[in-house]
Write a protein that holds these residues in place. Structure first.
Motif, PDB file in Angstrom:
ATOM      1  N   GLU A 158       0.819  -1.207   0.000  1.00  0.00           N
ATOM      2  CA  GLU A 158       0.000   0.000   0.000  1.00  0.00           C
ATOM      3  C   GLU A 158       0.858   1.264   0.000  1.00  0.00           C
ATOM      4  O   GLU A 158       0.521   2.268  -0.622  1.00  0.00           O
ATOM      5  N   ALA A 159       1.962   1.216   0.714  1.00  0.00           N
ATOM      6  CA  ALA A 159       2.805   2.408   0.830  1.00  0.00           C
ATOM      7  C   ALA A 159       3.712   2.612  -0.370  1.00  0.00           C
ATOM      8  O   ALA A 159       4.061   3.759  -0.698  1.00  0.00           O
ATOM      9  N   LEU A 160       4.104   1.523  -1.069  1.00  0.00           N
ATOM     10  CA  LEU A 160       5.153   1.634  -2.084  1.00  0.00           C
ATOM     11  C   LEU A 160       4.686   1.387  -3.511  1.00  0.00           C
ATOM     12  O   LEU A 160       5.277   1.928  -4.452  1.00  0.00           O
ATOM     13  N   VAL A 161       3.659   0.563  -3.712  1.00  0.00           N
ATOM     14  CA  VAL A 161       3.230   0.195  -5.065  1.00  0.00           C
ATOM     15  C   VAL A 161       2.156   1.173  -5.534  1.00  0.00           C
ATOM     16  O   VAL A 161       1.134   1.359  -4.882  1.00  0.00           O
ATOM     17  N   PHE A 162       2.383   1.791  -6.676  1.00  0.00           N
ATOM     18  CA  PHE A 162       1.462   2.776  -7.246  1.00  0.00           C
ATOM     19  C   PHE A 162       1.088   3.849  -6.212  1.00  0.00           C
ATOM     20  O   PHE A 162      -0.087   4.001  -5.854  1.00  0.00           O
ATOM     21  N   PRO A 163       2.061   4.577  -5.704  1.00  0.00           N
ATOM     22  CA  PRO A 163       1.714   5.615  -4.716  1.00  0.00           C
ATOM     23  C   PRO A 163       0.777   6.653  -5.315  1.00  0.00           C
ATOM     24  O   PRO A 163       0.923   7.059  -6.470  1.00  0.00           O
ATOM     25  N   GLU A 164      -0.198   7.074  -4.519  1.00  0.00           N
ATOM     26  CA  GLU A 164      -1.223   8.016  -4.987  1.00  0.00           C
ATOM     27  C   GLU A 164      -0.944   9.409  -4.432  1.00  0.00           C
ATOM     28  O   GLU A 164      -0.505   9.537  -3.288  1.00  0.00           O
ATOM     29  N   PRO A 165      -1.198  10.443  -5.200  1.00  0.00           N
ATOM     30  CA  PRO A 165      -1.033  11.799  -4.677  1.00  0.00           C
ATOM     31  C   PRO A 165      -2.068  12.080  -3.595  1.00  0.00           C
ATOM     32  O   PRO A 165      -3.255  11.769  -3.765  1.00  0.00           O
ATOM     33  N   ALA A 166      -1.614  12.635  -2.501  1.00  0.00           N
ATOM     34  CA  ALA A 166      -2.521  12.936  -1.396  1.00  0.00           C
ATOM     35  C   ALA A 166      -3.292  14.211  -1.696  1.00  0.00           C
ATOM     36  O   ALA A 166      -2.720  15.201  -2.166  1.00  0.00           O
ATOM     37  N   PRO A 167      -4.607  14.227  -1.461  1.00  0.00           N
ATOM     38  CA  PRO A 167      -5.384  15.459  -1.670  1.00  0.00           C
ATOM     39  C   PRO A 167      -5.012  16.491  -0.610  1.00  0.00           C
ATOM     40  O   PRO A 167      -4.396  16.155   0.412  1.00  0.00           O
ATOM     41  N   PRO A 168      -5.362  17.756  -0.822  1.00  0.00           N
ATOM     42  CA  PRO A 168      -5.054  18.769   0.194  1.00  0.00           C
ATOM     43  C   PRO A 168      -5.691  18.391   1.530  1.00  0.00           C
ATOM     44  O   PRO A 168      -6.875  18.046   1.574  1.00  0.00           O
ATOM     45  N   PRO A 169      -4.942  18.406   2.614  1.00  0.00           N
ATOM     46  CA  PRO A 169      -5.523  18.038   3.909  1.00  0.00           C
ATOM     47  C   PRO A 169      -6.566  19.059   4.358  1.00  0.00           C
ATOM     48  O   PRO A 169      -6.621  20.185   3.851  1.00  0.00           O
ATOM     49  N   TYR A 170      -7.369  18.658   5.325  1.00  0.00           N
ATOM     50  CA  TYR A 170      -8.429  19.537   5.811  1.00  0.00           C
ATOM     51  C   TYR A 170      -7.844  20.820   6.388  1.00  0.00           C
ATOM     52  O   TYR A 170      -8.428  21.894   6.248  1.00  0.00           O
ATOM     53  N   ARG A 171      -6.673  20.713   7.006  1.00  0.00           N
ATOM     54  CA  ARG A 171      -6.030  21.914   7.551  1.00  0.00           C
ATOM     55  C   ARG A 171      -5.794  22.962   6.457  1.00  0.00           C
ATOM     56  O   ARG A 171      -5.978  24.158   6.671  1.00  0.00           O
ATOM     57  N   GLU A 172      -5.372  22.490   5.292  1.00  0.00           N
ATOM     58  CA  GLU A 172      -5.103  23.426   4.200  1.00  0.00           C
ATOM     59  C   GLU A 172      -6.389  24.066   3.708  1.00  0.00           C
ATOM     60  O   GLU A 172      -6.407  25.249   3.362  1.00  0.00           O
ATOM     61  N   ARG A 173      -7.469  23.299   3.657  1.00  0.00           N
ATOM     62  CA  ARG A 173      -8.756  23.876   3.269  1.00  0.00           C
ATOM     63  C   ARG A 173      -9.168  24.989   4.228  1.00  0.00           C
ATOM     64  O   ARG A 173      -9.622  26.055   3.807  1.00  0.00           O
ATOM     65  N   VAL A 174      -9.016  24.715   5.532  1.00  0.00           N
ATOM     66  CA  VAL A 174      -9.404  25.722   6.520  1.00  0.00           C
ATOM     67  C   VAL A 174      -8.471  26.927   6.442  1.00  0.00           C
ATOM     68  O   VAL A 174      -8.908  28.074   6.557  1.00  0.00           O
ATOM     69  N   ALA A 175      -7.172  26.680   6.263  1.00  0.00           N
ATOM     70  CA  ALA A 175      -6.225  27.792   6.168  1.00  0.00           C
ATOM     71  C   ALA A 175      -6.540  28.677   4.966  1.00  0.00           C
ATOM     72  O   ALA A 175      -6.467  29.913   5.063  1.00  0.00           O
ATOM     73  N   ARG A 176      -6.904  28.071   3.836  1.00  0.00           N
ATOM     74  CA  ARG A 176      -7.272  28.869   2.662  1.00  0.00           C
ATOM     75  C   ARG A 176      -8.514  29.710   2.950  1.00  0.00           C
ATOM     76  O   ARG A 176      -8.587  30.889   2.590  1.00  0.00           O
ATOM     77  N   ALA A 177      -9.497  29.116   3.627  1.00  0.00           N
ATOM     78  CA  ALA A 177     -10.702  29.866   3.973  1.00  0.00           C
ATOM     79  C   ALA A 177     -10.390  30.982   4.959  1.00  0.00           C
ATOM     80  O   ALA A 177     -10.953  32.080   4.877  1.00  0.00           O
ATOM     81  N   ALA A 178      -9.461  30.738   5.893  1.00  0.00           N
ATOM     82  CA  ALA A 178      -9.083  31.788   6.848  1.00  0.00           C
ATOM     83  C   ALA A 178      -8.383  32.942   6.140  1.00  0.00           C
ATOM     84  O   ALA A 178      -8.587  34.117   6.495  1.00  0.00           O
ATOM     85  N   ARG A 179      -7.574  32.645   5.145  1.00  0.00           N
ATOM     86  CA  ARG A 179      -6.936  33.723   4.382  1.00  0.00           C
ATOM     87  C   ARG A 179      -7.980  34.538   3.623  1.00  0.00           C
ATOM     88  O   ARG A 179      -7.863  35.773   3.524  1.00  0.00           O
ATOM     89  N   THR A 180      -8.981  33.863   3.083  1.00  0.00           N
ATOM     90  CA  THR A 180     -10.076  34.598   2.427  1.00  0.00           C
ATOM     91  C   THR A 180     -10.783  35.501   3.419  1.00  0.00           C
ATOM     92  O   THR A 180     -11.124  36.654   3.107  1.00  0.00           O
ATOM     93  N   ALA A 181     -11.017  34.996   4.634  1.00  0.00           N
ATOM     94  CA  ALA A 181     -11.659  35.814   5.662  1.00  0.00           C
ATOM     95  C   ALA A 181     -10.804  37.022   6.008  1.00  0.00           C
ATOM     96  O   ALA A 181     -11.326  38.138   6.201  1.00  0.00           O
ATOM     97  N   ALA A 182      -9.492  36.836   6.091  1.00  0.00           N
ATOM     98  CA  ALA A 182      -8.607  37.969   6.383  1.00  0.00           C
ATOM     99  C   ALA A 182      -8.687  39.021   5.281  1.00  0.00           C
ATOM    100  O   ALA A 182      -8.738  40.228   5.559  1.00  0.00           O
ATOM    101  N   ARG A 183      -8.705  38.583   4.041  1.00  0.00           N
ATOM    102  CA  ARG A 183      -8.791  39.530   2.928  1.00  0.00           C
ATOM    103  C   ARG A 183     -10.120  40.286   2.948  1.00  0.00           C
ATOM    104  O   ARG A 183     -10.162  41.504   2.726  1.00  0.00           O
ATOM    105  N   CYS A 184     -11.205  39.588   3.230  1.00  0.00           N
ATOM    106  CA  CYS A 184     -12.518  40.236   3.260  1.00  0.00           C
ATOM    107  C   CYS A 184     -12.640  41.207   4.428  1.00  0.00           C
ATOM    108  O   CYS A 184     -13.195  42.310   4.280  1.00  0.00           O
ATOM    109  N   ALA A 185     -12.120  40.831   5.594  1.00  0.00           N
ATOM    110  CA  ALA A 185     -12.185  41.734   6.741  1.00  0.00           C
ATOM    111  C   ALA A 185     -11.369  42.990   6.484  1.00  0.00           C
ATOM    112  O   ALA A 185     -11.780  44.107   6.856  1.00  0.00           O
ATOM    113  N   SER A 186     -10.223  42.860   5.835  1.00  0.00           N
ATOM    114  CA  SER A 186      -9.420  44.035   5.497  1.00  0.00           C
ATOM    115  C   SER A 186     -10.164  44.943   4.524  1.00  0.00           C
ATOM    116  O   SER A 186     -10.114  46.181   4.645  1.00  0.00           O
ATOM    117  N   ALA A 187     -10.866  44.338   3.548  1.00  0.00           N
ATOM    118  CA  ALA A 187     -11.619  45.150   2.589  1.00  0.00           C
ATOM    119  C   ALA A 187     -12.747  45.913   3.265  1.00  0.00           C
ATOM    120  O   ALA A 187     -13.037  47.063   2.919  1.00  0.00           O
TER     121      ALA A 187
END
Length: 770
Positions: A158-187
């Motif tokens: 599972e770890a070595l044969v046909f390794p699959e690209p990992a999707p963006p983790p949930y942390r990254e999704r939340v971090a992207r949304a938090a950056r959007t919130a920062a941009r909107c609050a500044s505006a």
């Protein structure tokens, strides 16, 4: 395969093919190593079935490396199951009792999240395998050796044969949304004090990306631990922050005022720091303290007399600097309430110096200004909740900011107790996890009893059929069994012909096995249960023909066992909650709204009467509503996963176009709003304001009961379509003279509940939809 470019393999076959290669390599290697290398049929059988159980039968979500990590953690459980199954199998009664206990425990472990749920079926197979002849505890070392070898090879593959690209983790999704919130609050804190169309679309899209249905199962923070709970809380708080920023109106002219812009700038800094915290680790507490200070200053200003230059008696109720009101729409699908589990006025435990009611008996600002201040304060509260939860997710129990035990009760609770909370919450008859565990345990126990008492030949296959063909709904079970029997019959005919032609030439079976295994594990998952059962029937015949001499009668036995196992599964599918989440979701949602109505009435009466403040845990109906929310959420999750008998998504139960998530949010919002409003100190409303609050509370509760009756009509309730609730309930626009801020907080809560009820019938907005 129309629409597939020439030379391209369809995605479904490509995914199952990669997994089939891994399972085939491991199962064939382990089987041949012990069968022909060391001459151990026992170890070879366990090596093969260990790989098939965790690789072919289980549905562990995630990439290959994520599945490998899950199996590593499950190794001790696998060893324990083989040991217990071996020793309990020597007597029928102990094997039957053990099957019920172990079967229930493994199925009920699904409360721990998608990974335990996905591995449950494979773990059941590892316990079933040693429960059948030969009953030989003396061969336990060979069984454990084969199991360990098969799982070790599977982890490596599972770890070595046909390794699959990992999707963006949930942390990254939340971090992207938090950056959007920062941009909107500044505006919003700088001229022209408004969001562009692109900003509004970004809030909607990033908020939608955080909904659980859009997140891969392996990346959902669904576990009972502190970090998973905190990360889920962070995502919900971030969605709320995006929603509230999108709701804030434009402020032309002189702008919203320095106190409001100070709060928005602080929110922008805190959102940016939260994004950094989620990506690189804990962030300093300075941005958090900046928001808390700015919020406290605006709170004091809102509770006191109007400053010089702001008219206190504008006939329109709106100051010249901001002629717009706060809109009620929510572009992200999250109601104006806070669906994070965090009350709007104090989500983080920031001190009691920010009371809901304030201390001034009659604020000097016009009502429209007070409502606008409240909207900005709620934005700040959502940002504080987001930052606190993100800090907990990054640090675990060692948060750098003070948290409220009522809001973040899990922050200082140890892992065993958190697991106990999760298990206890679902150990009730109305929990779909409990129902599924009971159904599966009873079916497996009956199959083991029949196999032991009637000495059913190859009874292992009967139990395997029961395990794989029992579904959560009777309709699905019936359809599955029909297809499985058809496929098994076809496979039995192929098996009989193969065994008759080849006879005892095991070299032929050894050569064909890996090719057939690769074909079966590639085509079966894509073509459906009929193909899977037929191909697996031939596969097990190829395996057992290498372990002992076999004739065409092996196909007959296989057909008989599948028929017995499927019949047992059908019986218990019919007797034990045959409609799965279909009915439970309606019941749970209706019960949730009934509990919520009780709390609305009690809270409205307490606020109107100037009652005594109570801690969150003592809010009337707190425990019953929280339990109702837990059951409704689990029923909704299972409902989404249940297909129709003919494939596709199951039609929604009950009235058409029901937004079940809006029902869940209404329950959350009722609970958190009641906690917030009853926190000390409470302010006397005055006769007119008290009468208005009490009347509005009763009317909102009545609307909840109306929707509840439509979702789940009782015996004396006529069936009726789900009523379309108008969120603009008469009375919300009433402005009693001299009402304190507690009045506006209560009316805002009730108004948001009406918005939730309106969404239940109309459906929630999605990206790209009006």
């Amino acid at each position: 395969m129309s629409g597939v470019p020439a030379g391209r393999i369809p995605a479904a076959y490509a995914a199952s093919g990669r997994r089939a290669v891994r399972v085939t390599l491991v199962a064939a290697a382990g089987f041949y190593l012990f069968r022909y290398g060391f001459g151990s049929p026992v170890a070879s059988t366990y090596a093969l079935f260990a790989a098939v159980a965790l690789g072919g039968l289980s549905k562990i979500p995630g990439t290959g490396r994520q599945r490998a990590a899950t199996v590593v953690r499950l190794l001790p459980v696998c060893w324990l199951l083989v040991v217990v199954g071996t020793y309990l199998s020597v007597r029928t009664w102990s094997a039957v009792v053990g099957m019920f206990v172990v079967g229930f425990a493994l199925a009920f472990a699904a409360v721990g999240g998608p990974r335990p749920a996905g591995a449950a079926m494979g773990l059941q197979l590892l316990y079933i395998l040693p429960s059948f002849p030969p009953y030989d505890p003396g061969s336990l070392d060979e069984r454990l050796l084969g199991t360990t070898t098969g799982l070790a090879l599977f982890i490596a593959a599972e770890a070595l044969v046909f390794p699959e690209p990992a999707p963006p983790p949930y942390r990254e999704r939340v971090a992207r949304a938090a950056r959007t919130a920062a941009r909107c609050a500044s505006a919003l804190a700088a001229p022209p004090y408004a969001l562009t169309g692109a900003d509004v679309r970004a809030t909607r899209e990033d908020g939608w990306a955080l909904r659980s249905m859009t997140v891969p199962e392996a990346d959902r923070p669904a576990g009972p631990g502190v970090r998973d709970r905190a990360l889920a809380h962070t995502g919900l708080a971030t969605r709320t922050l995006l929603s509230r920023l999108a709701q804030l109106p434009a402020s032309p002219g002189a702008g919203p005022g320095p106190e409001v812009t100070a709060v928005l700038r602080a929110v922008a800094h805190l959102a940016a720091a939260t994004a950094a915290c989620l990506r690189a680790g804990p962030s300093p507490a300075a941005p958090y303290e900046e928001v808390a200070a700015a919020r406290a200053h605006l709170t004091a200003l809102s509770a006191g007399p109007a400053p010089t230059g702001v008219p206190a008696s504008d006939p329109t109720g709106v100051p010249a600097s901001d002629p717009t009101g706060v809109p009620a729409s929510d572009p992200t699908g999250v109601p104006a309430s806070d669906p994070t589990g965090v009350p709007a006025s104090d989500p983080t435990g920031v001190p009691a110096s920010d009371p809901v009611g304030g201390t001034a008996p009659a604020p000097g600002f016009p009502p429209a200004v007070l409502r606008r201040h409240a909207a900005v304060l709620e934005t700040a509260d959502a940002a504080l909740a987001m930052a606190t939860a993100a800090d907990l997710a990054a640090r675990g129990r060692h948060a750098s900011v003070e948290v409220s035990p009522g809001r973040f009760w899990y922050a200082t609770t140890r892992a065993p107790l958190l697991w106990w909370h999760r298990l206890r919450g679902h150990a009730v008859r109305r929990s779909v996890f409990f129902q599924n565990a009971v159904r599966m345990a009873l079916a497996l126990t009956a199959a083991r009893l029949v196999a032991g008492v009637d000495t059913l030949p190859h009874g292992f296959w009967a139990m395997l059929a029961t395990l794989t063909l029992t579904r959560t709904t009777m309709d699905e079970t019936r359809s599955t069994i029909r297809l499985a029997l058809t496929g098994t019959l076809a496979g039995a005919l192929v098996t009989a012909g193969t065994l008759t032609l080849v006879g005892t030439h095991t070299a032929v079976y050894a050569a064909v096995l890996p090719v057939w295994m690769l074909f079966a594990f590639t085509v079966g998952p894509v073509k459906g249960v009929g193909w899977a059962q037929g191909l697996f029937t031939v596969l097990v015949a190829l395996v057992f023909a290498q372990l002992a001499p076999a004739t065409w009668q092996l196909a007959e036995v296989r057909m008989l066992d599948v028929l017995v196992g499927s019949a047992i599964g059908a019986v218990f599918g019919l007797l034990a909650w045959p409609r799965g989440a279909h009915d439970e979701l309606r019941r749970a949602a209706a019960a949730l709204l009934r509990r919520a109505a009780e709390i609305v009435v009690a809270t409205g009466a307490s606020v109107a009467g100037g009652g005594v403040a109570v801690p969150p845990s003592a809010v009337p109906g707190h425990r019953s509503l929280r339990q109702a929310v837990i059951l409704a959420e689990s029923a909704y999750a299972q409902f989404l996963s249940e297909p129709t008998p003919f494939g596709g998504r199951r039609p929604r139960p009950g009235p058409p176009e029901v937004d079940w998530q809006a029902t869940l949010i209404a329950g959350h919002h009722t609970l958190w709003g009641a906690q917030r409003l009853l926190e000390p100190p409470l302010t006397e409303l005055g006769p007119e304001a008290a009468e208005s609050v009490g009347g509005l509370g009763d009317r909102v509760a009545g609307r909840m009961l109306l929707v509840s009756a439509a979702l789940d009509p009782q015996g004396d309730t006529p069936t009726a379509p789900l009523p379309l609730i108008d969120p603009a309930l008469a009375g919300f626009a009433t402005e009693p003279p001299g009402a304190p801020r507690l009045y506006y907080a209560t009316v805002s809560w009730l108004d948001s509940l009406m918005t939730d009820l309106a969404r239940i019938a109309r459906g929630g907005p999605e990206p790209g939809r009006p």
